[in-house]
Design an enzyme around this catalytic site. Sequence first.
Site, PDB file in Angstrom:
ATOM      1  N   ARG A  52     -28.484  14.306-111.893  1.00 24.90           N
ATOM      2  CA  ARG A  52     -27.860  13.152-111.246  1.00 24.90           C
ATOM      3  C   ARG A  52     -28.918  12.073-111.067  1.00 24.90           C
ATOM      4  O   ARG A  52     -30.104  12.290-111.312  1.00 24.90           O
ATOM      5  CB  ARG A  52     -27.177  13.518-109.914  1.00 24.90           C
ATOM      6  CG  ARG A  52     -27.761  14.561-109.037  1.00 24.90           C
ATOM      7  CD  ARG A  52     -29.014  14.254-108.275  1.00 24.90           C
ATOM      8  NE  ARG A  52     -29.021  12.974-107.639  1.00 24.90           N
ATOM      9  CZ  ARG A  52     -30.117  12.268-107.458  1.00 24.90           C
ATOM     10  NH1 ARG A  52     -31.298  12.717-107.860  1.00 24.90           N
ATOM     11  NH2 ARG A  52     -30.074  11.090-106.879  1.00 24.90           N
ATOM     12  N   GLY A  53     -28.432  10.895-110.614  1.00 26.80           N
ATOM     13  CA  GLY A  53     -29.312   9.732-110.579  1.00 26.80           C
ATOM     14  C   GLY A  53     -29.046   8.956-111.871  1.00 26.80           C
ATOM     15  O   GLY A  53     -29.026   9.540-112.959  1.00 26.80           O
ATOM     16  N   ALA A  54     -28.822   7.642-111.718  1.00 27.89           N
ATOM     17  CA  ALA A  54     -28.332   6.850-112.856  1.00 27.89           C
ATOM     18  C   ALA A  54     -29.188   6.980-114.130  1.00 27.89           C
ATOM     19  O   ALA A  54     -28.664   7.329-115.198  1.00 27.89           O
ATOM     20  CB  ALA A  54     -28.193   5.394-112.417  1.00 27.89           C
ATOM     21  N   ARG A  93     -18.656  10.617-114.946  1.00 36.86           N
ATOM     22  CA  ARG A  93     -18.941   9.878-113.714  1.00 36.86           C
ATOM     23  C   ARG A  93     -18.768   8.390-114.009  1.00 36.86           C
ATOM     24  O   ARG A  93     -19.366   7.872-114.949  1.00 36.86           O
ATOM     25  CB  ARG A  93     -20.375  10.150-113.226  1.00 36.86           C
ATOM     26  CG  ARG A  93     -20.576  11.583-112.762  1.00 36.86           C
ATOM     27  CD  ARG A  93     -21.816  11.728-111.900  1.00 36.86           C
ATOM     28  NE  ARG A  93     -21.579  11.311-110.531  1.00 36.86           N
ATOM     29  CZ  ARG A  93     -22.544  11.173-109.628  1.00 36.86           C
ATOM     30  NH1 ARG A  93     -23.797  11.395-109.949  1.00 36.86           N
ATOM     31  NH2 ARG A  93     -22.262  10.816-108.384  1.00 36.86           N
ATOM     32  N   GLN A 197     -28.742  14.279-100.704  1.00 35.48           N
ATOM     33  CA  GLN A 197     -29.787  14.031-101.707  1.00 35.48           C
ATOM     34  C   GLN A 197     -31.110  13.627-101.039  1.00 35.48           C
ATOM     35  O   GLN A 197     -32.182  13.885-101.584  1.00 35.48           O
ATOM     36  CB  GLN A 197     -29.366  12.916-102.676  1.00 35.48           C
ATOM     37  CG  GLN A 197     -28.277  13.306-103.655  1.00 35.48           C
ATOM     38  CD  GLN A 197     -26.881  13.013-103.137  1.00 35.48           C
ATOM     39  OE1 GLN A 197     -26.651  12.961-101.923  1.00 35.48           O
ATOM     40  NE2 GLN A 197     -25.932  12.839-104.030  1.00 35.48           N
ATOM     41  N   ASP A 238     -26.903   2.217-108.977  1.00 32.76           N
ATOM     42  CA  ASP A 238     -26.149   2.759-110.105  1.00 32.76           C
ATOM     43  C   ASP A 238     -25.559   1.689-111.004  1.00 32.76           C
ATOM     44  O   ASP A 238     -25.297   1.933-112.175  1.00 32.76           O
ATOM     45  CB  ASP A 238     -25.040   3.682-109.588  1.00 32.76           C
ATOM     46  CG  ASP A 238     -25.643   4.984-109.101  1.00 32.76           C
ATOM     47  OD1 ASP A 238     -26.211   4.992-108.001  1.00 32.76           O
ATOM     48  OD2 ASP A 238     -25.592   5.971-109.853  1.00 32.76           O
ATOM     49  N   ASN A 248     -24.627   1.655-104.934  1.00 32.16           N
ATOM     50  CA  ASN A 248     -25.537   2.794-104.768  1.00 32.16           C
ATOM     51  C   ASN A 248     -24.859   3.805-103.847  1.00 32.16           C
ATOM     52  O   ASN A 248     -23.748   3.572-103.350  1.00 32.16           O
ATOM     53  CB  ASN A 248     -26.884   2.325-104.196  1.00 32.16           C
ATOM     54  CG  ASN A 248     -27.956   3.412-104.273  1.00 32.16           C
ATOM     55  OD1 ASN A 248     -28.139   4.032-105.321  1.00 32.16           O
ATOM     56  ND2 ASN A 248     -28.636   3.686-103.177  1.00 32.16           N
ATOM     57  N   LYS A 249     -25.507   4.902-103.638  1.00 31.71           N
ATOM     58  CA  LYS A 249     -24.971   6.007-102.835  1.00 31.71           C
ATOM     59  C   LYS A 249     -24.315   5.514-101.549  1.00 31.71           C
ATOM     60  O   LYS A 249     -24.830   4.620-100.874  1.00 31.71           O
ATOM     61  CB  LYS A 249     -26.128   6.960-102.523  1.00 31.71           C
ATOM     62  CG  LYS A 249     -25.801   8.177-101.720  1.00 31.71           C
ATOM     63  CD  LYS A 249     -24.647   8.983-102.260  1.00 31.71           C
ATOM     64  CE  LYS A 249     -24.815   9.382-103.717  1.00 31.71           C
ATOM     65  NZ  LYS A 249     -23.544   9.888-104.314  1.00 31.71           N
TER      66      LYS A 249
END
Length: 349
Positions: A52-54, A93, A197, A238, A248-249
């Site tokens: 995960r993570g763009a 995603r 996270q 993202d 973002n998150k």
Amino acid sequence: MFTSTEIFTVRLSEDGQAVEIIDQTLLPNEVKFLRLETAETLYEAIFGLRVRGAPAIGIAVAFGMYVLAQQIPDNGGFYAELLRLGNYLISSRPTAVNLSHAVKRMLSAAAECGKEAALPRLYEECNAIYNEDRAICRAIAENGLTLVKDGDGILTHCNAGALAASEYGTGLGSLLLGKERGYDFHVYTDETRPLLQGARLTAFELFRAGIDVTLICDSAASMLMRAGRINACFVGCDRVAANGDAANKIGTRSVAVNAKYHGVPFYVFCPSSTIDFDCGSGADIVIEERASEEITEKFFAERIAPEGVKCFNPAFDVTDAELITAIVTERGICRYPYTKSLAEMFGRN
Ligand code: MRU
């Protein structure tokens, strides 16, 4: 990205037949690596946040398309099948644009050729995506380091470090680079509900790097800002829209609103592959919604909410461009108004 043989985030296996990842869902308790060889396991690993993570999902998908391309029968229809696989992986995603960006690059590398000619091109392209990201993260880290000074207190949200991208990561890159150069930062990491996270990954990474890191509940950030303990907020993202709105998150926007109120600079870090000039504003960004169980059950020994209660679990939010002090990219630092500064920096005029 962790790249040692002891620990790594994502890589192409030595035999080129699989994507290898560290399973981030098990961190920090277990360090386990997975070998992904099929479209279904790749999809599941991305959807399930094992990788995960763009930027990291962009790299995983690039390596994945090379792996899958080798399995396509050489009887005509090679490109059509690669396109189908690319679209399938993109659907895992929706928010991070790096995913579709990587797929598009891989597809153009293979365009107008049959399997035999395409494979070496795809191999070259996935490695280029990976190596470029390493150089980009390094440049972002250098640029970000100009925004802070030794001894600063930095708040971060989610994980935008080595586990989310190449080399140093984006939002945490300057902190890791600064540490190497003798800076003594005091980093506060939001735990980042609901999937933690910040607690599981950022604390793990920074702690390992010997950085002074303190874990806080998301709701403690405002009080720390008021107490003057935070000099800057560093977050990844993202997708950045052409006007600078940045997804973002979930919870990032709350950090930005708080930062504005307390006069704390709020910085968004991203590679150019995260900027989506086709997306006019944050209103056009698709926000992923995830299962209720992530809020009601995950990480708890018992349910923490009544069975059947209505839940809303967006994985991301959009921080309004006006709340962002600067967007830090590999090319340099953009300031508001972003429609102008981003277009100028990336030649979109
Ligand atoms: O749902 P996740 O863990 O993939 O969310 C990741 C983030 O929000 C990161 O901050 C973002 O992808 C930037 S990573 C350099």
